[in-house]
Design an enzyme around this catalytic site. Structure first.
Site, PDB file in Angstrom:
ATOM      1  N   ASP A 157      -3.016  -7.246   2.218  1.00 38.52           N
ATOM      2  CA  ASP A 157      -2.033  -6.732   1.258  1.00 38.52           C
ATOM      3  C   ASP A 157      -1.224  -5.637   1.970  1.00 38.52           C
ATOM      4  O   ASP A 157      -0.235  -5.934   2.637  1.00 38.52           O
ATOM      5  CB  ASP A 157      -2.825  -6.216   0.041  1.00 38.52           C
ATOM      6  CG  ASP A 157      -1.969  -5.698  -1.086  1.00 38.52           C
ATOM      7  OD1 ASP A 157      -0.747  -5.835  -1.028  1.00 38.52           O
ATOM      8  OD2 ASP A 157      -2.526  -5.143  -2.061  1.00 38.52           O
ATOM      9  N   GLY A 165      -2.338  -3.972   4.558  1.00 43.34           N
ATOM     10  CA  GLY A 165      -2.703  -4.064   5.968  1.00 43.34           C
ATOM     11  C   GLY A 165      -3.667  -2.971   6.417  1.00 43.34           C
ATOM     12  O   GLY A 165      -4.217  -3.037   7.519  1.00 43.34           O
TER      13      GLY A 165
END
Ligand code: IMP
Length: 178
Positions: free
Chosen positions: A103, A105
């Site tokens: 999402d 990261g």
């Protein structure tokens, strides 16, 4: 919690087809690398890892790692904490991180750094789902199952507050309705 099952975003058939494709690609890329260590990120990756690992045609072993990504509802704070490290020795081994979803990261970035500290031969990453529109940090994803929009997904290992994790398909929910 809504009584209706979450609407389907990715069907069981489409997941199965894509997991087989990923397994074929990974098997080809690692064909001459010896035993690869698949590191599944708990809890979300457990179903994906089970399906993907059984479709690989290369020697492999399985490890698990657990992290807490701090969120309030569906919003990431970016802070990640290690809850459980890998048990086996991965020094000098080829490691492939198996994630459910990337999402912002932050979680994957943290995991790559953490696993590199064990001095493996290589670290690559595989995520079933990727939300490119939500990235906050740059992180390499070597294998991606599906790119999706900025929506909250459940099923096939993914949850919302532990709900819907074992749904056989990937569905969407509206966190504001839960
Ligand atoms: P990131 O650190 O923001 O990339 O978040 C990664 C972690 O957040 C994933 O491993 C999941 O546990 C969780 N996550 C992010 N988006 C979703 C979603 O849509 N459904 C379920 N879990 C999610």
């Amino acid at each position: 919690m809504s009584e209706q099952p979450p609407p389907v975003l990715i069907s069981e058939t489409d997941i199965d087809k894509r997991v087989r494709e990923l397994a074929a690609e990974i098997s080809a890329d690692y064909a001459d690398k010896g035993n690869v260590v698949l590191v599944g990120v708990l809890k979300g990756s457990f179903i994906f890892l089970a399906d993907l690992s059984r479709r690989l045609s290369i020697p492999r072993t399985v490890e698990f790692i657990a992290v807490s990504s701090y969120r309030s509802g569906s919003v990431s704070s970016g802070a990640v904490r290690l809850v459980m490290d890998v048990r086996g020795n991965i020094e000098g081994r080829h490691v492939l991180i198996i994630e459910d979803i990337v999402d912002t990261g932050h979680t994957l970035k943290y995991l790559i750094g953490m696993l590199k500290s064990h001095r493996p031969a290589s670290v690559k990453t595989c995520a079933l789902l990727h939300k490119p529109g939500s990235a906050q940090v740059e992180v390499p994803i070597d294998y991606i199952g599906f790119g999706i929009g900025n929506e909250w997904v459940v099923g096939y290992g993914l949850d919302y507050a532990e709900h819907d994790r074992t749904l056989p398909y990937i569905g969407t929910i509206d966190p504001d309705d839960q």
